[in-house]
Design an enzyme around this catalytic site. Structure first.
Site, PDB file in Angstrom:
ATOM      1  N   HIS A   1       6.794   9.705 -21.600  1.00 21.93           N
ATOM      2  CA  HIS A   1       7.619   9.227 -22.729  1.00 21.93           C
ATOM      3  C   HIS A   1       8.891  10.040 -22.907  1.00 21.93           C
ATOM      4  O   HIS A   1       9.807   9.627 -23.598  1.00 21.93           O
ATOM      5  CB  HIS A   1       6.830   9.290 -24.051  1.00 21.93           C
ATOM      6  CG  HIS A   1       5.478   8.679 -23.979  1.00 21.93           C
ATOM      7  ND1 HIS A   1       4.389   9.184 -24.637  1.00 21.93           N
ATOM      8  CD2 HIS A   1       5.020   7.597 -23.304  1.00 21.93           C
ATOM      9  CE1 HIS A   1       3.324   8.449 -24.379  1.00 21.93           C
ATOM     10  NE2 HIS A   1       3.673   7.477 -23.570  1.00 21.93           N
TER      11      HIS A   1
ATOM     12  N   TYR B   1      -4.973   1.394 -16.478  1.00 23.70           N
ATOM     13  CA  TYR B   1      -4.153   0.752 -17.493  1.00 23.70           C
ATOM     14  C   TYR B   1      -3.688  -0.621 -17.036  1.00 23.70           C
ATOM     15  O   TYR B   1      -2.933  -0.739 -16.070  1.00 23.70           O
ATOM     16  CB  TYR B   1      -2.897   1.589 -17.770  1.00 23.70           C
ATOM     17  CG  TYR B   1      -3.134   2.871 -18.524  1.00 23.70           C
ATOM     18  CD1 TYR B   1      -4.351   3.154 -19.136  1.00 23.70           C
ATOM     19  CD2 TYR B   1      -2.118   3.807 -18.643  1.00 23.70           C
ATOM     20  CE1 TYR B   1      -4.537   4.338 -19.840  1.00 23.70           C
ATOM     21  CE2 TYR B   1      -2.293   4.993 -19.345  1.00 23.70           C
ATOM     22  CZ  TYR B   1      -3.507   5.254 -19.939  1.00 23.70           C
ATOM     23  OH  TYR B   1      -3.681   6.426 -20.636  1.00 23.70           O
TER      24      TYR B   1
ATOM     25  N   LYS C   1     -10.530   6.429 -17.506  1.00 20.65           N
ATOM     26  CA  LYS C   1      -9.885   6.611 -18.803  1.00 20.65           C
ATOM     27  C   LYS C   1      -9.393   5.246 -19.261  1.00 20.65           C
ATOM     28  O   LYS C   1      -8.607   4.604 -18.562  1.00 20.65           O
ATOM     29  CB  LYS C   1      -8.709   7.569 -18.641  1.00 20.65           C
ATOM     30  CG  LYS C   1      -7.890   7.819 -19.891  1.00 20.65           C
ATOM     31  CD  LYS C   1      -6.724   8.764 -19.562  1.00 20.65           C
ATOM     32  CE  LYS C   1      -5.970   9.200 -20.790  1.00 20.65           C
ATOM     33  NZ  LYS C   1      -4.677   8.559 -20.963  1.00 20.65           N
TER      34      LYS C   1
ATOM     35  N   GLY D   1      -3.426   7.508 -27.600  1.00 20.79           N
ATOM     36  CA  GLY D   1      -2.214   6.812 -27.986  1.00 20.79           C
ATOM     37  C   GLY D   1      -1.482   7.574 -29.062  1.00 20.79           C
ATOM     38  O   GLY D   1      -1.697   8.771 -29.243  1.00 20.79           O
TER      39      GLY D   1
ATOM     40  N   ARG E   1      -1.409  13.323 -28.368  1.00 13.42           N
ATOM     41  CA  ARG E   1      -0.516  13.408 -29.519  1.00 13.42           C
ATOM     42  C   ARG E   1      -1.280  13.580 -30.827  1.00 13.42           C
ATOM     43  O   ARG E   1      -0.818  14.251 -31.737  1.00 13.42           O
ATOM     44  CB  ARG E   1       0.375  12.167 -29.573  1.00 13.42           C
ATOM     45  CG  ARG E   1       1.479  12.195 -28.532  1.00 13.42           C
ATOM     46  CD  ARG E   1       2.151  10.851 -28.383  1.00 13.42           C
ATOM     47  NE  ARG E   1       1.325   9.935 -27.616  1.00 13.42           N
ATOM     48  CZ  ARG E   1       1.598   8.628 -27.438  1.00 13.42           C
ATOM     49  NH1 ARG E   1       2.691   8.115 -27.991  1.00 13.42           N
ATOM     50  NH2 ARG E   1       0.803   7.875 -26.716  1.00 13.42           N
TER      51      ARG E   1
END
Lengths: 323, 323, 323, 323, 323
Positions: C66, C187, C221, C267, C294
């Site tokens: 990110h 993902y 994951k 997330g 996070r």
């Protein structure tokens, strides 16, 4: 007495009295080949097939290039054993096929007819606008199988030509390494070719002959160039305005291949006259023979043997240049 | 007394009195295979499963090819142990799966049922207009896991066919190196196939059978060709106007695979009648068996064993050609 | 007495009285792993972190995925030493990061907390319509750095999925070679996924879980699947009409991963309740833990340690399946 | 007495009385580097150039990146010997150039000024919408030439970023193998970057700094971030609404590079004030120096030496952090 | 007495009294070349051809680059032996051709004229908007054939330039390995070049000269830059407004190549005056010679020898810089 190659065979049967202008005409076309290449090519040129330097090759790669549809006219031809037997019993110089056939059908005929392993191929299902034929076998496979030459299809002028030349390079290097003759199916193809007169134009075939030689081919397989003023006008000069007949065109193409031998391919089945005429034309143009498939094995067994005999005779009676 | 293969098993159970025309019919289909390939294939053909040269294979690669949605009809099937146990207890010739399953589930059944390691695969999430199934495992993985064959999905006619043939070549070469039988899932696919009658047309399946054999497959997995005049008219001649029934079509496809064995795949779950009919049709066409997944393991345990027994019986009572 | 794994730890804490149906339930999930993989995974599962088979992993790859924007809420988090110290002092099972951080920050904490080397990654600047995360480090790097596992991001369903599976194969093979556990960030991503309900749909996450396992993941994951009738109607059957709650959905996904362990990712930062609820849900679904970044390090030091303690406690009090 | 690195040089010249919060601040930035990397970097930091940990680097790769047009303002600069002599006589830390220049011009100055071999590059002729700079030399070339570092241009955010990271990985691995310091020219580039505020936005430069460090850079070369509310509003939060001045922005970027050293690049020729201001700003932000090309060698010899002296003095009088 | 290179030949024939400003002017251009490169280059510069450091090269790669159409004006030129004989008898410095010609025609002239093996090439059939010339031979081939240099075509500014530089790198590395001089045909090409003034603009040729040198070329082959205010206005500054004549332009380009030697290529056939003028211009600009093909071999034998003699004389009488 005519000039002879250093291993004792005459070089020019009909023209030995002509003034020799360049080394190209004074020497055997095989003179500079490495020993492995010469050993193997001589098997095709002098030990099997018509002999006297004439090549009569039988291709059976249509099952991948076109699919089984080519076998319907003669159902027996669907069994690959048909073509292998025909090549052996018909006295061919060699038979050309893909790896799967070479592995599963050639063992029965090993030693009876030389093998040309075709190392790349493709189906005709997707568009050929950006044609590229990827390798599915190696020169090492050819060595392992006892093959006497390797076949490679080069799509001259395709937008993917750069990949093609890179791929060909690796095959050519392996041929150098193993002393394996390299036969290039040199086919103009792709959208850019279409825009300049099409894949069978004199311009395109002539270019294909030269490119194959410059890339290291020992034998070049060409389609018969078709002179067609309608479409030739899209070709670059001087092809776009040239006055030439078919005999002249094919001779030009043979010359463009230089010291590489040239064999003419056949295409779809045509009249016997046309078949034999093509044999005459390629030989008289200084070529080395023919590689006709459907025109032979789309016939029943006895018919096939019949046309094979006629092809052989025609080739032999029109030999103009012995490599 | 009927002709026998040189290791003593009859070649044609029903047809030994027919005149033998070509070497293809005189010889065992396994005659020219390397020792490692023959050893392993014989395990599938004669030691496990129905025996007598009939193949009953259990595929469990739907979890990657379609996702877990195929497991909802029978929740127990979601645990891969279900299929492994079924393959072992149901007496299968072999089970086919991807590397992760082979690593985590096969150890419990090692030696109880042969393993076919599927070395490429893809999800069905992205469009299949330019289908290509990349390799996620190797022939060396198969050797290490004790597998008896390797599975490879080839998308015949896809615009990315050239990459596919290159990738297949590497797998085929490794199979040659290790004596590992190569089973090709030969599936017409891609936008060009759609435009010529679709992936299940006789034209497309027939081409797929031939291509797989020419590329070196030892066993070819085909879908049942569907004759459909509506869509077949877009196929090349002579397929576009051919009068043929399904039995004729599948027989043609089996013949197109030549000396490669043919197994029929199943597809989504259908009536028992259809399942068993397919078993009959493939065997009578000279094929070697079936590879049905969802039609078996989407049933509960006892139902699954029941249909397995019927499939086995049907295969055995319809053996026409013993490899 | 409950059943125990052969090294003496109970397998099912809560369910040992349930009838055991398949080998999957009778065996330790680690039973078939190679010694190197088992040695390393046991460090994460039993020697570091919460223990008892629960995984609490700290990811610090957001700086590449990110960019630094994730560090603004807690400026101290910009210095990677913050996360390394947190992982060590907070008692984590392991920390996951890229090669540059592992080279420059892990040496100070070597031996104090296990390392997971993330071997691929990408920025979020370009469009993810055709997402592909290329490798920037190797399994050999992980071995050299003393890592106990390798992390790999797989974009399930991306149009470039074929390249992804090929790349993953090489990583998986190296993991097999070195006995290194393989953790797959599985993902769903790309334009095709968007068209079938989106990357967080039950359909997509369920598929991702299965694909990762079939490709050889030891740990998967996953993101939490979100049931949303509005968008789920674009998914294939039966997902498009399924009545299921979130607990059911996550349990399905865990089951789809089979013998691969499942950890839930976090997330962006959410309320503490949600964080701890996710911990409960994944453990009760049979998963093995969480990997929250996070939600932990976007807090100041003491707050971070506080939530870490709560996460650890919640994981331990909800252990349902010990690998 | 201030804290010193374990080889005896002070770490923070100005800030040693500040409370030390993390290992990052307690340790030399070179502490965890391999011996080869440390040996070579110390040559640049302490033996050549301004010393005291300040880097003054001379880039001469504009001939490939922009073409000879950059040499017209000072015709003497067209002869690469000009820059090599300037680097040697001006007392530079190192000179950075491509392989051809390193081969043909560096031999005359070997040992007089360290060499940074730039291993990738491109012209600015084609569009940079999908920028990618391919490698034209190797780390092994650098070793052979006696270089003390390798330079690599990474286009952060380009649609071809995946190829870039793969290519960088190979360079990084070779740097690890040979103990060669890796300097990353970390440049935001490509259509996606343009859409999010442009390549010189704080957002983009900050991301570039972090990515380079996470990919294993030992030194990061950055452009000066330009705060511009007009275009920054297209950047992701919190950059789109941030109140920050240029000093703050560059300090953020330096911090994002963590334990990688940061040098500021120059760009096209500007006023002396701006040049020297940039020197101050990067050093006060904790950076390690500058890499100015056109601003130096687009001047005549004596002017060039003059500005070099001023740059050196400015760097030295603003050292804030000695690596 | 003028300055001499350390092997005893004068460096500047005409300018030795000028003040020497940089090492570039004080040293032989060959001074820093590896022994193998120097040995081979000296053969071309001093032992064959005009000598005195002047290069007269004969290219015969038009058969692949343009096709046989270039041979129609002089039919004898179609036989490659024509060019080989011309190169030998005309006293050329070297002849440049592709692998197939080198294999089949060079053996007859081995030792009589040096060989430059051109290792990449392409036809002009597909569009050159994204021009890329793939390698069809290797430096190892050149070594094996006894060649004294390798030729490589670089398409400067093509959208596929990144692939080109990567490919060139491998060739350059092999040249370093084998001590083989590298001659770069440095040609601006592709859609981006067209948009900035075209491939023959001063801007483009100047850039091409520099790029080739920076990539490691020992000799650069350039087209004559054409100053054309009409199209030059699309070039970057300062080229878009520059007042320069052709002599000035070519001198700039030669200087941009630095210590790499420069030879001028010919193009299609033009008047003798133009041919000889070009010889004068390149030598007076400090270049090392010419590589004219069609302008020579599109003439009949005696005419060809005639112009060769004139070219040789013109080169020798205009030598300005001996490498």
């Amino acid at each position: 007495m005519p000039p002879v190659a250093y291993w004792g065979e005459p070089i020019f049967e009909e023209e030995y009295s002509v003034e020799l202008k360049s080394l190209t005409e004074q020497k055997s076309l095989l003179a500079d080949l490495a020993p492995g290449k010469r050993t193997r090519l001589r098997r095709l040129l002098f030990e099997f097939g018509p002999g006297h330097g004439a090549l009569m090759l039988l291709p059976i790669d249509q099952g991948i290039e076109h699919g089984p549809r080519d076998f319907f006219p003669n159902p027996a031809s669907k069994d690959p054993d048909y073509q292998f037997r025909l090549a052996a019993e018909g006295g061919y110089s060699a038979l050309a096929c893909q790896i799967g056939m070479a592995s599963k059908y050639y063992p029965d005929y090993a030693g009876q007819v030389p093998l040309i392993l075709k190392v790349n191929g493709k189906t005709d299902i997707p568009s050929s606008a950006k044609a590229f034929s990827s390798c599915n076998a190696s020169v090492e496979d050819a060595v392992r199988l006892g093959a006497d030459a390797v076949g490679y299809t080069l799509y001259v002028g395709s937008p993917r030509q750069d990949e093609d030349l890179t791929q060909l390079r690796a095959v050519r290097e392996d041929c150098d390494r193993y002393g394996m003759p390299l036969i290039v199916w040199s086919y103009p193809r792709g959208e850019a070719v279409e825009a300049k007169g099409g894949p069978n134009s004199f311009y395109a075939i002539d270019y294909a002959a030269r490119l194959a030689m410059e890339m290291g081919a020992d034998v070049v397989k060409l389609n018969m160039p078709k002179v067609n003023p309608e479409t030739d006008k899209d070709a670059p000069a001087p092809y776009n305005e040239m006055q030439i007949d078919q005999a002249g065109a094919i001779q030009h193409c043979v010359e463009s291949a230089g010291r590489a031998l040239v064999v003419l391919s056949g295409g779809s089945k045509v009249d016997d006259d046309v078949v034999l005429n093509h044999c005459r034309e390629i030989m008289q143009a200084g070529g080395s023979g023919v590689i006709f498939g459907r025109n032979v094995w789309q016939r029943e067994w006895s018919d096939a043997l019949e046309i094979v005999a006629q092809i052989k005779e025609t080739l032999l009676s029109n030999v103009r240049r012995i490599p």
